[in-house]
Write a protein that holds these residues in place. Structure first.
Motif, PDB file in Angstrom:
ATOM      1  N   ASN A 162      34.900  26.625  59.500  1.00  0.00           N
ATOM      2  CA  ASN A 162      36.166  27.201  59.967  1.00  0.00           C
ATOM      3  C   ASN A 162      35.997  28.202  61.107  1.00  0.00           C
ATOM      4  N   SER A 163      34.832  28.173  61.761  1.00  0.00           N
ATOM      5  CA  SER A 163      34.620  29.000  62.953  1.00  0.00           C
ATOM      6  C   SER A 163      33.459  28.422  63.754  1.00  0.00           C
ATOM      7  N   GLY A 164      33.370  28.836  65.013  1.00  0.00           N
ATOM      8  CA  GLY A 164      32.283  28.364  65.858  1.00  0.00           C
ATOM      9  C   GLY A 164      30.919  28.795  65.357  1.00  0.00           C
ATOM     10  N   MET A 165      30.807  30.034  64.888  1.00  0.00           N
ATOM     11  CA  MET A 165      29.516  30.532  64.421  1.00  0.00           C
ATOM     12  C   MET A 165      29.077  29.821  63.144  1.00  0.00           C
ATOM     13  N   LYS A 166      30.015  29.549  62.244  1.00  0.00           N
ATOM     14  CA  LYS A 166      29.662  28.809  61.032  1.00  0.00           C
ATOM     15  C   LYS A 166      29.282  27.376  61.372  1.00  0.00           C
ATOM     16  N   ALA A 167      29.899  26.838  62.412  1.00  0.00           N
ATOM     17  CA  ALA A 167      29.535  25.495  62.860  1.00  0.00           C
ATOM     18  C   ALA A 167      28.089  25.466  63.337  1.00  0.00           C
ATOM     19  N   MET A 168      27.684  26.474  64.105  1.00  0.00           N
ATOM     20  CA  MET A 168      26.309  26.514  64.612  1.00  0.00           C
ATOM     21  C   MET A 168      25.303  26.588  63.463  1.00  0.00           C
ATOM     22  N   ALA A 169      25.627  27.380  62.443  1.00  0.00           N
ATOM     23  CA  ALA A 169      24.738  27.480  61.278  1.00  0.00           C
ATOM     24  C   ALA A 169      24.656  26.150  60.545  1.00  0.00           C
ATOM     25  N   ALA A 170      25.807  25.478  60.396  1.00  0.00           N
ATOM     26  CA  ALA A 170      25.831  24.190  59.699  1.00  0.00           C
ATOM     27  C   ALA A 170      25.054  23.126  60.466  1.00  0.00           C
ATOM     28  N   ILE A 171      25.190  23.118  61.798  1.00  0.00           N
ATOM     29  CA  ILE A 171      24.476  22.136  62.622  1.00  0.00           C
ATOM     30  C   ILE A 171      22.970  22.357  62.523  1.00  0.00           C
ATOM     31  N   GLY A 172      22.560  23.625  62.519  1.00  0.00           N
ATOM     32  CA  GLY A 172      21.138  23.928  62.408  1.00  0.00           C
ATOM     33  C   GLY A 172      20.541  23.473  61.098  1.00  0.00           C
ATOM     34  N   GLN A 173      21.357  23.444  60.051  1.00  0.00           N
ATOM     35  CA  GLN A 173      20.879  23.043  58.732  1.00  0.00           C
ATOM     36  C   GLN A 173      20.949  21.534  58.536  1.00  0.00           C
ATOM     37  N   ASN A 174      21.977  20.907  59.071  1.00  0.00           N
ATOM     38  CA  ASN A 174      22.175  19.464  58.876  1.00  0.00           C
ATOM     39  C   ASN A 174      22.828  18.895  60.133  1.00  0.00           C
ATOM     40  N   LYS A 175      22.042  18.307  61.002  1.00  0.00           N
ATOM     41  CA  LYS A 175      22.531  17.824  62.291  1.00  0.00           C
ATOM     42  C   LYS A 175      23.473  16.639  62.100  1.00  0.00           C
ATOM     43  N   PRO A 176      24.748  16.780  62.488  1.00  0.00           N
ATOM     44  CA  PRO A 176      25.707  15.685  62.297  1.00  0.00           C
ATOM     45  C   PRO A 176      25.578  14.628  63.391  1.00  0.00           C
ATOM     46  N   ASP A 177      26.200  13.481  63.141  1.00  0.00           N
ATOM     47  CA  ASP A 177      26.226  12.420  64.146  1.00  0.00           C
ATOM     48  C   ASP A 177      27.326  12.656  65.174  1.00  0.00           C
ATOM     49  N   LEU A 178      28.347  13.434  64.784  1.00  0.00           N
ATOM     50  CA  LEU A 178      29.450  13.740  65.695  1.00  0.00           C
ATOM     51  C   LEU A 178      30.151  15.003  65.214  1.00  0.00           C
ATOM     52  N   ILE A 179      30.689  15.769  66.174  1.00  0.00           N
ATOM     53  CA  ILE A 179      31.423  16.995  65.855  1.00  0.00           C
ATOM     54  C   ILE A 179      32.855  16.862  66.358  1.00  0.00           C
ATOM     55  N   TYR A 183      39.720  23.157  69.991  1.00  0.00           N
ATOM     56  CA  TYR A 183      39.568  23.860  71.265  1.00  0.00           C
ATOM     57  C   TYR A 183      40.085  25.290  71.186  1.00  0.00           C
ATOM     58  N   GLU A 184      41.159  25.510  70.418  1.00  0.00           N
ATOM     59  CA  GLU A 184      41.770  26.836  70.332  1.00  0.00           C
ATOM     60  C   GLU A 184      41.392  27.499  69.012  1.00  0.00           C
ATOM     61  N   MET A 185      40.384  28.370  69.047  1.00  0.00           N
ATOM     62  CA  MET A 185      39.982  29.137  67.870  1.00  0.00           C
ATOM     63  C   MET A 185      39.785  30.595  68.280  1.00  0.00           C
ATOM     64  N   PRO A 186      40.048  31.540  67.371  1.00  0.00           N
ATOM     65  CA  PRO A 186      39.832  32.951  67.701  1.00  0.00           C
ATOM     66  C   PRO A 186      38.344  33.296  67.744  1.00  0.00           C
ATOM     67  N   VAL A 187      38.016  34.380  68.404  1.00  0.00           N
ATOM     68  CA  VAL A 187      36.667  34.954  68.504  1.00  0.00           C
ATOM     69  C   VAL A 187      35.732  34.037  69.290  1.00  0.00           C
ATOM     70  N   CYS A 188      35.367  32.907  68.701  1.00  0.00           N
ATOM     71  CA  CYS A 188      34.476  31.947  69.369  1.00  0.00           C
ATOM     72  C   CYS A 188      35.223  30.617  69.464  1.00  0.00           C
ATOM     73  N   ASP A 189      35.810  30.338  70.628  1.00  0.00           N
ATOM     74  CA  ASP A 189      36.661  29.153  70.744  1.00  0.00           C
ATOM     75  C   ASP A 189      35.841  27.886  70.978  1.00  0.00           C
ATOM     76  N   GLY A 190      36.538  26.766  71.161  1.00  0.00           N
ATOM     77  CA  GLY A 190      35.853  25.494  71.318  1.00  0.00           C
ATOM     78  C   GLY A 190      34.961  25.438  72.541  1.00  0.00           C
ATOM     79  N   ARG A 191      35.422  26.029  73.636  1.00  0.00           N
ATOM     80  CA  ARG A 191      34.612  26.036  74.856  1.00  0.00           C
ATOM     81  C   ARG A 191      33.299  26.779  74.627  1.00  0.00           C
ATOM     82  N   GLN A 192      33.369  27.960  74.032  1.00  0.00           N
ATOM     83  CA  GLN A 192      32.160  28.749  73.779  1.00  0.00           C
ATOM     84  C   GLN A 192      31.234  28.040  72.793  1.00  0.00           C
ATOM     85  N   THR A 193      31.832  27.418  71.781  1.00  0.00           N
ATOM     86  CA  THR A 193      31.019  26.699  70.795  1.00  0.00           C
ATOM     87  C   THR A 193      30.293  25.530  71.443  1.00  0.00           C
TER      88      THR A 193
END
Length: 250
Positions: A162-179, A183-193
């Motif tokens: 539910n956030s860009g930073m949590k996405a980065m942690a999840a990807i580091g633990q289990n690399k998905p085939d697609l994300i 695009y519009e999220m607070p703090v760390c939006d889609g562009r930054q992610t």
């Protein structure tokens, strides 16, 4: 396919367990930030919760007390040293349904989960030979996460962030085939992610499809300048969503 939330600090032990179990179950990782445990329980609606206590602080452990308190019928397994398990039980004033002391390996955890959920391990192992691809959905809106997950559950192994930073942690633990990335999220939006994903050598080749709720030319052009693998306007139909994913990753 049964659903398991794996709660852990980011470490080699949790990665090994996740890599093994995800062949047979839908795994939702809850790493490091345990204040999100309750929201993950509501969104993912798991059949089982697995807590790896290695490296957890007392504050981390205290946040897990919500599981037996608010979900008393949900099977909960804690894995740790005898001291870590005692700490969990003392802090939360409750015992987990199932406790295993380290070192228990991934295969034993798998067989124990199967026994608790009354599943024959051999049936899951046969299903695991045909692996579904992994999709990570990233969106700060809980309703959107739940809706898109339901559309894809039949076809893919779906994880949520539910956030860009949590996405980065999840990807580091289990690399998905697609994300699928909002695009519009607070703090760390889609562009930054997306910029963080592209800057990481291990992640940069993961296809990213943007989700956006704004339908105007200037906004769409800004999205496309980031060179995503695709973009979808919200709300999106199941047919359009699945077709887009298949077009990108087959």
């Amino acid at each position: 396919m049964k659903k398991i939330i794996l709660i852990s600090k980011s470490n080699n032990e949790s990665k090994e367990i996740n890599d093994y179990l995800q062949k047979y179950f839908r795994i939702q990782l809850c790493l490091d930030n345990f204040s999100s445990v309750e929201s993950m329980l509501k969104l993912f609606e798991p059949d089982f919760v697995l807590c790896m206590l290695l490296d957890m602080t007392k504050d981390d452990i205290s946040k897990l007390g919500i599981i037996p308190k608010n979900y008393p019928g949900l099977p909960l397994m804690t894995v740790g040293s005898s001291e870590e398990i005692k700490s969990y039980e003392n802090i939360n004033k409750s015992m987990s349904n199932y406790r295993f002391e380290r070192s228990i390996n991934a295969e034993l955890i798998f067989k124990s989960v199967c026994s608790i959920l009354k599943i024959k391990p051999e049936s899951l192992q046969a299903e695991g030979e045909v692996e579904k691809k992994d999709i990570l959905i990233v969106d700060d809106d809980a309703m959107t996460l739940r809706s898109i997950k339901k559309m894809l559950d039949e076809y893919y192994n779906v994880s949520l962030a539910n956030s860009g930073m949590k996405a980065m942690a999840a990807i580091g633990q289990n690399k998905p085939d697609l994300i699928l990335l909002d695009y519009e999220m607070p703090v760390c939006d889609g562009r930054q992610t997306l910029e963080m994903i592209k800057a990481d050598n291990d992640m940069k080749d993961i296809p990213v499809v943007f989700l956006t709720g704004v339908n105007d030319r200037e906004h769409i052009e800004a999205v496309l300048k980031l060179l995503p693998s695709g973009y979808l306007l919200k709300p999106v139909s199941q047919a359009k969503l699945v077709a887009t994913i298949k077009q990108v990753i087959g």
